[in-house]
Design a protein around this motif. Structure first.
Motif: not given
Length: 306
Positions: A36, A77, A75, A79, A34, A85
């Protein structure tokens, strides 16, 4: 979390955030990477995040490596000024052990403009199973429930195993029954739960639960369905099977003896008929000889008179 600021972007840099912790992944399972990113929304395009793995050629992007072919799923996301990711890798292979790094860029700018720190992914061997899924016992008897755990050296001191009943969440341990463990090999252990003086309330689903403090991903569960009977249905079943086999054998023997007797009876009749025919034939032969003797005598007397 760790942050690394991009370069060459003035007051609006692309920044990457993700944990420094080592990731422990179970062989055959799944693990996630993950990353960000924060960025200025005034940029003409959204950023792209990609992971690379250290190889002999430097940090190679995962899509370029054979061991990741058909094993990754991204995946995203989005914002307000943020992008998360999550890259899922499954099924995990031992070759996925290594050092990884997250990198980011904007499509409008070809060079990588932000690089994160390196993190370690360690793939470990961990497998759990129960030799049987259903067990039965009589009231007052004992049962031994067993589960087997295979693991590597990284879990020697961090692996914990316990049993629960009718609790698939594994958050409670059994205290009424005795538990024990036994080493089967250097990387395999057997964990046994002994149910003594079985009662009806002991019937249910027993879960063997394993977990490691290293990672929440290292968890396993096996289950055994236990039945408690007042009557030994297994013995009744085997007795009925035995009776059925004996009856079948008796019938087969009786039929066999009947056929043998019929065969002998037919053979005796054939022998009697043959013997009768021989007697008749012999009588006929005797009568024929007697007639011949009479004729000879009569012929001799006629010759003497003449």
């Amino acid at each position: 979390m760790h942050m690394i600021q991009g370069h060459g972007q003035g007051r609006c840099p692309l920044r990457l955030f993700y944990s420094r912790s080592t990731i422990y992944a179970v062989e055959g399972g799944v693990f996630s990477l993950s990353c960000k990113a924060t960025y200025c929304e005034k940029n003409p395009s959204k950023p792209e995040l990609i992971w690379c793995k250290q190889t002999s050629n430097g940090c190679s992007f995962l899509p370029q490596l054979v061991e990741f072919a058909n094993r990754t799923k991204a995946i995203l996301h989005f914002g307000s000024g943020t992008l998360i990711s999550v890259l899922q890798i499954s099924p995990v292979h031992i070759n996925h052990t290594g050092i990884y790094q997250c990198r980011g860029k904007f499509p409008s700018l070809n060079p990588i403009i932000a690089m994160g720190h390196f993190i370690t992914v360690l793939v470990i061997k961990f497998k759990m199973f129960t030799p049987v899924s259903i067990m039965s016992g009589l009231r007052g008897d004992s049962l031994k429930l067993r589960c087997i755990v295979e693991f590597d050296e990284h879990l020697n001191t961090t692996l914990t195993v316990h049993w629960t009943k009718d609790n698939g969440y594994c958050n409670e341990s059994l205290s009424r029954h005795k538990t024990s463990s036994q080493a089967m090999a250097t990387d395999k252990r057997s964990f046994t739960l002994t149910l003594s003086n079985l009662q009806r309330e002991d019937a249910g689903v027993y879960y063997c639960c394993a977990a490691s403090k290293l990672s929440a991903q290292i968890i396993g569960m096996g289950l055994i369905n236990v039945h408690v009977h007042s009557v030994n249905y297994n013995r009744i079943y085997f007795a009925l099977v035995l009776i059925w086999k004996v009856v079948t054998l008796v019938i087969i023997i009786a039929v066999g003896l009947t056929l043998i007797c019929k065969e002998k009876s037919h053979q005796q009749k054939d022998d009697d008929t043959s013997q009768s025919e021989k007697s008749i034939k012999k009588s006929e032969e005797c009568a024929t000889k007697w007639i011949e003797v009479e004729e000879r005598c009569c012929s001799t007397k006629r010759t003497a008179k003449s």
